[in-house]
Design a protein around this motif. Structure first.
Motif, PDB file in Angstrom:
ATOM      1  N   GLN A 100      -2.548  51.649 -76.762  1.00 34.74           N
ATOM      2  CA  GLN A 100      -2.277  50.181 -77.431  1.00 34.74           C
ATOM      3  C   GLN A 100      -1.806  49.018 -76.406  1.00 34.74           C
ATOM      4  O   GLN A 100      -2.361  48.101 -76.032  1.00 34.74           O
ATOM      5  CB  GLN A 100      -1.836  49.953 -78.797  1.00 34.74           C
ATOM      6  CG  GLN A 100      -1.364  48.698 -79.334  1.00 34.74           C
ATOM      7  CD  GLN A 100      -2.947  48.129 -79.914  1.00 34.74           C
ATOM      8  OE1 GLN A 100      -3.648  49.060 -80.196  1.00 34.74           O
ATOM      9  NE2 GLN A 100      -3.102  47.035 -79.834  1.00 34.74           N
ATOM     10  N   THR A 101      -0.862  49.658 -75.567  1.00 33.23           N
ATOM     11  CA  THR A 101      -0.181  48.811 -74.437  1.00 33.23           C
ATOM     12  C   THR A 101      -1.192  48.621 -73.377  1.00 33.23           C
ATOM     13  O   THR A 101      -1.342  47.569 -72.880  1.00 33.23           O
ATOM     14  CB  THR A 101       0.889  49.273 -74.000  1.00 33.23           C
ATOM     15  OG1 THR A 101       1.987  49.609 -74.920  1.00 33.23           O
ATOM     16  CG2 THR A 101       1.676  48.432 -72.997  1.00 33.23           C
ATOM     17  N   LEU A 102      -2.017  49.549 -72.819  1.00 33.46           N
ATOM     18  CA  LEU A 102      -2.702  49.557 -71.908  1.00 33.46           C
ATOM     19  C   LEU A 102      -3.916  48.602 -72.438  1.00 33.46           C
ATOM     20  O   LEU A 102      -4.534  47.860 -71.599  1.00 33.46           O
ATOM     21  CB  LEU A 102      -3.542  51.011 -71.425  1.00 33.46           C
ATOM     22  CG  LEU A 102      -2.432  51.842 -70.606  1.00 33.46           C
ATOM     23  CD1 LEU A 102      -3.018  53.099 -70.716  1.00 33.46           C
ATOM     24  CD2 LEU A 102      -2.322  51.319 -69.232  1.00 33.46           C
ATOM     25  N   ARG A 103      -4.432  48.763 -73.459  1.00 37.06           N
ATOM     26  CA  ARG A 103      -5.508  47.838 -74.296  1.00 37.06           C
ATOM     27  C   ARG A 103      -5.221  46.431 -74.304  1.00 37.06           C
ATOM     28  O   ARG A 103      -5.742  45.487 -73.721  1.00 37.06           O
ATOM     29  CB  ARG A 103      -5.786  48.621 -75.390  1.00 37.06           C
ATOM     30  CG  ARG A 103      -7.250  48.091 -76.099  1.00 37.06           C
ATOM     31  CD  ARG A 103      -7.571  48.490 -77.499  1.00 37.06           C
ATOM     32  NE  ARG A 103      -7.828  49.988 -77.290  1.00 37.06           N
ATOM     33  CZ  ARG A 103      -6.871  50.923 -78.031  1.00 37.06           C
ATOM     34  NH1 ARG A 103      -6.198  50.310 -78.881  1.00 37.06           N
ATOM     35  NH2 ARG A 103      -7.236  52.163 -77.977  1.00 37.06           N
ATOM     36  N   GLU A 104      -3.863  46.400 -74.711  1.00 31.49           N
ATOM     37  CA  GLU A 104      -3.324  44.856 -74.794  1.00 31.49           C
ATOM     38  C   GLU A 104      -3.436  44.121 -73.118  1.00 31.49           C
ATOM     39  O   GLU A 104      -3.714  42.969 -72.978  1.00 31.49           O
ATOM     40  CB  GLU A 104      -1.935  44.596 -75.167  1.00 31.49           C
ATOM     41  CG  GLU A 104      -2.125  44.959 -76.680  1.00 31.49           C
ATOM     42  CD  GLU A 104      -0.614  44.964 -77.317  1.00 31.49           C
ATOM     43  OE1 GLU A 104       0.522  44.956 -76.342  1.00 31.49           O
ATOM     44  OE2 GLU A 104      -0.523  45.088 -78.570  1.00 31.49           O
ATOM     45  N   ARG A 105      -2.988  45.005 -72.033  1.00 32.94           N
ATOM     46  CA  ARG A 105      -2.751  44.702 -70.779  1.00 32.94           C
ATOM     47  C   ARG A 105      -4.265  44.382 -70.385  1.00 32.94           C
ATOM     48  O   ARG A 105      -4.597  43.277 -69.767  1.00 32.94           O
ATOM     49  CB  ARG A 105      -2.091  45.536 -69.891  1.00 32.94           C
ATOM     50  CG  ARG A 105      -1.588  44.986 -68.439  1.00 32.94           C
ATOM     51  CD  ARG A 105      -0.921  46.251 -67.871  1.00 32.94           C
ATOM     52  NE  ARG A 105       0.327  46.718 -68.609  1.00 32.94           N
ATOM     53  CZ  ARG A 105       0.542  47.866 -68.671  1.00 32.94           C
ATOM     54  NH1 ARG A 105       0.045  48.875 -67.700  1.00 32.94           N
ATOM     55  NH2 ARG A 105       1.660  48.151 -69.102  1.00 32.94           N
ATOM     56  N   GLN A 106      -5.105  45.285 -70.529  1.00 32.11           N
ATOM     57  CA  GLN A 106      -6.550  45.033 -70.020  1.00 32.11           C
ATOM     58  C   GLN A 106      -7.182  43.727 -70.749  1.00 32.11           C
ATOM     59  O   GLN A 106      -8.000  42.968 -70.129  1.00 32.11           O
ATOM     60  CB  GLN A 106      -7.236  46.409 -70.431  1.00 32.11           C
ATOM     61  CG  GLN A 106      -8.733  46.212 -69.887  1.00 32.11           C
ATOM     62  CD  GLN A 106      -9.585  47.411 -70.184  1.00 32.11           C
ATOM     63  OE1 GLN A 106      -8.840  48.304 -70.797  1.00 32.11           O
ATOM     64  NE2 GLN A 106     -10.633  47.554 -69.663  1.00 32.11           N
ATOM     65  N   ASP A 107      -6.915  43.705 -72.088  1.00 30.85           N
ATOM     66  CA  ASP A 107      -7.702  42.184 -72.615  1.00 30.85           C
ATOM     67  C   ASP A 107      -7.069  41.005 -72.120  1.00 30.85           C
ATOM     68  O   ASP A 107      -7.617  40.108 -71.909  1.00 30.85           O
ATOM     69  CB  ASP A 107      -7.305  42.439 -74.130  1.00 30.85           C
ATOM     70  CG  ASP A 107      -7.921  43.503 -74.968  1.00 30.85           C
ATOM     71  OD1 ASP A 107      -9.127  43.964 -74.211  1.00 30.85           O
ATOM     72  OD2 ASP A 107      -7.611  44.005 -76.196  1.00 30.85           O
ATOM     73  N   LYS A 108      -5.666  40.960 -71.686  1.00 28.34           N
ATOM     74  CA  LYS A 108      -4.941  39.769 -71.047  1.00 28.34           C
ATOM     75  C   LYS A 108      -5.650  39.633 -69.875  1.00 28.34           C
ATOM     76  O   LYS A 108      -6.052  38.309 -69.512  1.00 28.34           O
ATOM     77  CB  LYS A 108      -3.568  40.100 -70.993  1.00 28.34           C
ATOM     78  CG  LYS A 108      -2.786  38.893 -70.593  1.00 28.34           C
ATOM     79  CD  LYS A 108      -1.449  39.070 -70.636  1.00 28.34           C
ATOM     80  CE  LYS A 108      -0.689  37.935 -69.955  1.00 28.34           C
ATOM     81  NZ  LYS A 108      -1.378  36.479 -69.681  1.00 28.34           N
ATOM     82  N   ARG A 109      -5.606  40.631 -68.980  1.00 29.52           N
ATOM     83  CA  ARG A 109      -6.529  40.375 -67.671  1.00 29.52           C
ATOM     84  C   ARG A 109      -7.860  39.844 -67.850  1.00 29.52           C
ATOM     85  O   ARG A 109      -8.282  39.109 -67.035  1.00 29.52           O
ATOM     86  CB  ARG A 109      -6.448  41.661 -67.038  1.00 29.52           C
ATOM     87  CG  ARG A 109      -6.715  41.755 -65.497  1.00 29.52           C
ATOM     88  CD  ARG A 109      -6.488  43.261 -64.737  1.00 29.52           C
ATOM     89  NE  ARG A 109      -5.273  43.748 -64.982  1.00 29.52           N
ATOM     90  CZ  ARG A 109      -5.027  44.887 -65.473  1.00 29.52           C
ATOM     91  NH1 ARG A 109      -6.260  45.685 -65.531  1.00 29.52           N
ATOM     92  NH2 ARG A 109      -3.895  45.592 -65.666  1.00 29.52           N
ATOM     93  N   GLU A 110      -8.676  40.465 -68.716  1.00 23.63           N
ATOM     94  CA  GLU A 110      -9.810  39.920 -68.799  1.00 23.63           C
ATOM     95  C   GLU A 110     -10.210  38.522 -69.215  1.00 23.63           C
ATOM     96  O   GLU A 110     -10.916  37.729 -68.763  1.00 23.63           O
ATOM     97  CB  GLU A 110     -10.771  40.907 -69.911  1.00 23.63           C
ATOM     98  CG  GLU A 110     -11.169  42.132 -69.418  1.00 23.63           C
ATOM     99  CD  GLU A 110     -11.642  42.976 -70.380  1.00 23.63           C
ATOM    100  OE1 GLU A 110     -11.860  42.454 -71.559  1.00 23.63           O
ATOM    101  OE2 GLU A 110     -12.038  44.142 -70.106  1.00 23.63           O
ATOM    102  N   SER A 111      -9.202  38.122 -70.176  1.00 23.64           N
ATOM    103  CA  SER A 111      -9.239  36.578 -70.633  1.00 23.64           C
ATOM    104  C   SER A 111      -8.603  35.762 -69.545  1.00 23.64           C
ATOM    105  O   SER A 111      -9.321  34.601 -69.405  1.00 23.64           O
ATOM    106  CB  SER A 111      -8.229  36.377 -71.987  1.00 23.64           C
ATOM    107  OG  SER A 111      -6.811  36.790 -71.585  1.00 23.64           O
ATOM    108  N   ASP A 112      -7.697  36.405 -68.618  1.00 29.86           N
ATOM    109  CA  ASP A 112      -7.241  35.186 -67.558  1.00 29.86           C
ATOM    110  C   ASP A 112      -8.303  35.455 -66.605  1.00 29.86           C
ATOM    111  O   ASP A 112      -8.487  34.206 -65.955  1.00 29.86           O
ATOM    112  CB  ASP A 112      -5.994  36.186 -66.851  1.00 29.86           C
ATOM    113  CG  ASP A 112      -4.747  35.977 -67.752  1.00 29.86           C
ATOM    114  OD1 ASP A 112      -4.674  35.245 -68.748  1.00 29.86           O
ATOM    115  OD2 ASP A 112      -3.765  36.787 -67.430  1.00 29.86           O
TER     116      ASP A 112
END
Length: 158
Positions: free
Chosen positions: A135-147
């Motif tokens: 879940q932590t990795l998924r959140e980090r990846q989603d944040k990176r994509e949105s940025d």
């Protein structure tokens, strides 16, 4: 008056934040021998398997690898020995109560020099489950994509 100013990080435990949920952090001094200090000043240490524990009202750091000093002779230290941590009594009591609750452990986050004195940052942490890590990795990846999307959108507008 210390010769050195500021903070010089020697080693960090990057995997700790991935494997554990950090509750509290504490700065502790370490009781070291001379060759250990010289080895740390050379920037050599590993916190990978390290952990801390409270025993008899004292805090100890164990399994942290500080390699032997190359120029040392018979005075060299064993690389993985127990090292005493210097904390206030109230901090030790607070940490002790927290770790006795169950599920909590003490892990070292980084070793550094603060104004010429060797310090270790320890954390009271709770182990993450496998799904928490994902879940932590998924959140980090989603944040990176949105940025990236926001950045691309800004560049198009210019």
């Amino acid at each position: 008056m210390p010769r050195e100013r500021g903070e010089k990080v020697v080693a960090t435990n990057r995997k700790a934040r991935h494997d554990y949920l950090i509750e509290d952090t504490y700065e502790a001094g370490m009781v070291l021998s001379g060759t250990e200090v010289k080895s740390l000043r050379a920037g050599r240490a590993s916190l990978v398997d390290g952990y801390a524990f409270i025993d008899g009202g004292e805090a100890w750091l164990d399994a942290v690898h500080i390699p032997e000093y190359k120029a040392g002779t018979w005075t060299n230290h064993p690389p993985r020995r127990k090292r005493k941590l210097l904390l206030h009594k109230q901090e030790i009591i607070k940490i002790s109560h927290k770790t006795k609750e169950g599920g909590y452990t003490l892990i070292p986050l980084k070793i550094y020099f603060s104004d010429g004195r060797a310090k270790v940052e320890i954390a009271v942490a709770k182990g993450k489950k496998e799904y928490d890590k994902r879940q932590t990795l998924r959140e980090r990846q989603d944040k990176r994509e949105s940025d990236r999307a926001i950045s691309a959108r800004k560049n198009l507008g210019d």
